[in-house]
Design a protein around this motif. Structure first.
Motif, short mmCIF file in Angstrom:
data_model
loop_
_atom_site.label_atom_id
_atom_site.label_comp_id
_atom_site.label_asym_id
_atom_site.label_seq_id
_atom_site.Cartn_x
_atom_site.Cartn_y
_atom_site.Cartn_z
N GLU A 195 0.83 -1.20 0.00
CA GLU A 195 0.00 0.00 0.00
C GLU A 195 0.87 1.25 0.00
N ASP A 196 0.33 2.30 -0.60
CA ASP A 196 1.01 3.59 -0.64
C ASP A 196 0.63 4.37 0.62
N GLU A 197 1.55 4.45 1.57
CA GLU A 197 1.32 5.12 2.85
C GLU A 197 2.51 6.03 3.12
N GLU A 198 2.25 7.30 3.43
CA GLU A 198 3.33 8.28 3.58
C GLU A 198 4.38 7.86 4.59
N GLN A 199 3.94 7.20 5.66
CA GLN A 199 4.87 6.82 6.72
C GLN A 199 5.43 5.41 6.54
N THR A 200 5.12 4.77 5.43
CA THR A 200 5.84 3.56 5.01
C THR A 200 6.79 3.99 3.91
N PHE A 201 8.08 3.99 4.21
CA PHE A 201 9.05 4.56 3.27
C PHE A 201 10.34 3.77 3.26
N ALA A 202 11.10 3.93 2.19
CA ALA A 202 12.43 3.33 2.09
C ALA A 202 13.33 4.29 1.32
N TYR A 203 14.51 4.53 1.87
CA TYR A 203 15.51 5.36 1.23
C TYR A 203 16.81 4.56 1.08
N LEU A 204 17.46 4.70 -0.06
CA LEU A 204 18.82 4.23 -0.22
C LEU A 204 19.74 5.44 -0.12
N ILE A 205 20.68 5.39 0.81
CA ILE A 205 21.60 6.50 1.02
C ILE A 205 22.99 6.00 0.65
N VAL A 206 23.53 6.57 -0.43
CA VAL A 206 24.74 6.04 -1.05
C VAL A 206 25.94 6.94 -0.75
N ASP A 207 26.99 6.33 -0.20
CA ASP A 207 28.28 7.01 -0.06
C ASP A 207 29.18 6.51 -1.19
N PRO A 208 29.41 7.33 -2.22
CA PRO A 208 30.14 6.84 -3.40
C PRO A 208 31.63 6.63 -3.15
N TYR A 209 32.18 7.24 -2.11
CA TYR A 209 33.61 7.12 -1.83
C TYR A 209 33.92 5.87 -1.01
N LYS A 210 33.14 5.65 0.04
CA LYS A 210 33.31 4.42 0.83
C LYS A 210 32.62 3.23 0.19
#
Length: 227
Positions: A195-210
């Protein structure tokens, strides 16, 4: 916040160079990697279940992430949302009996205070993180003061985001790329939830150097409670 047990950050390493224009490719490879798949679960009907069907596509949205201080929140303290004591100003609401000006500013575009934080600043990952923490989970017991939200946002942001200092100018800048993501299997959206719910979320946070990628996610619902 009622997010305990439903919010998490998992870090992984990768062995390829990363460029922002390849964000969709990275996300698709991420959700197809056997080591990732074996470590992921999603919430369905109140039960944790594995990703049991192959991911066939991903949706990726780049989230601006340039803030290196908490300055973008300064206007909140001088516009009538917060009292000098730090207490949040309460307001009337037809649906929510215990409502305050902060949540109204975060959620309702016709609020007098909606754009006290500018449109560009509202798009920043730092502001989005603050909003997620303020809105919390399904049985959230909201804070009476703003300080816990600000402190928690600042600490989590520092833990999630990588920065570097320019050797000549001594200025600090963010090097992480933040991607809001969802994955789809043959039946449609499968992660972070059907379901599309504002407080159900996923982020990928990429550190390109490490060459690290952190999956930061939350599944809306009733969190764990401790007495």
């Amino acid at each position: 916040m009622s997010m305990l047990g439903r919010i998490s950050a998992q870090s992984y390493s990768f062995d390829q160079s990363f460029y922002p224009y390849n964000s969709e490719k990275l996300a698709l490879c991420f959700f197809r990697d056997p080591n990732v798949i074996s470590s992921l679960k999603r919430m369905e009907a109140g039960v944790w279940v594995p990703l049991d069907k192959p991911v066939v596509s991903v949706c990726v949205e780049a989230v601006p992430c340039t803030a290196v201080s908490m300055e973008l929140f300064d206007p909140i303290f001088s516009c009538g949302i917060v009292r000098p004591s730090g207490h949040l100003v309460k307001c009337f609401h037809d649906v929510y009996p215990d409502y305050d000006e902060l949540r109204q500013m975060l959620q309702e575009e016709d609020s007098d205070h909606y754009y006290v934080v500018g449109r560009e600043e509202r798009g920043e990952f730092l502001f989005g993180l603050f909003k997620h923490l303020c809105l919390g989970g399904e049985l959230c017991q909201y804070e009476d003061t703003i300080d816990p939200y600000i402190r928690t946002t600042q600490q989590m942001y520092k833990d999630l985001i990588s920065v570097q200092k320019d050797v000549e100018t001594r200025k600090i800048s963010v090097v992480s790329t933040v991607l809001k993501v969802c994955a789809n299997d043959e039946l449609g959206r499968c992660y972070p939830g059907r379901e599309d719910e504002e407080q159900t979320f996923a982020y990928l946070i990429v550190d390109p150097y490490k060459r690290h990628v952190t999956l930061f996610c939350h599944f809306y619902g009733v969190g764990n409670f401790t007495l």
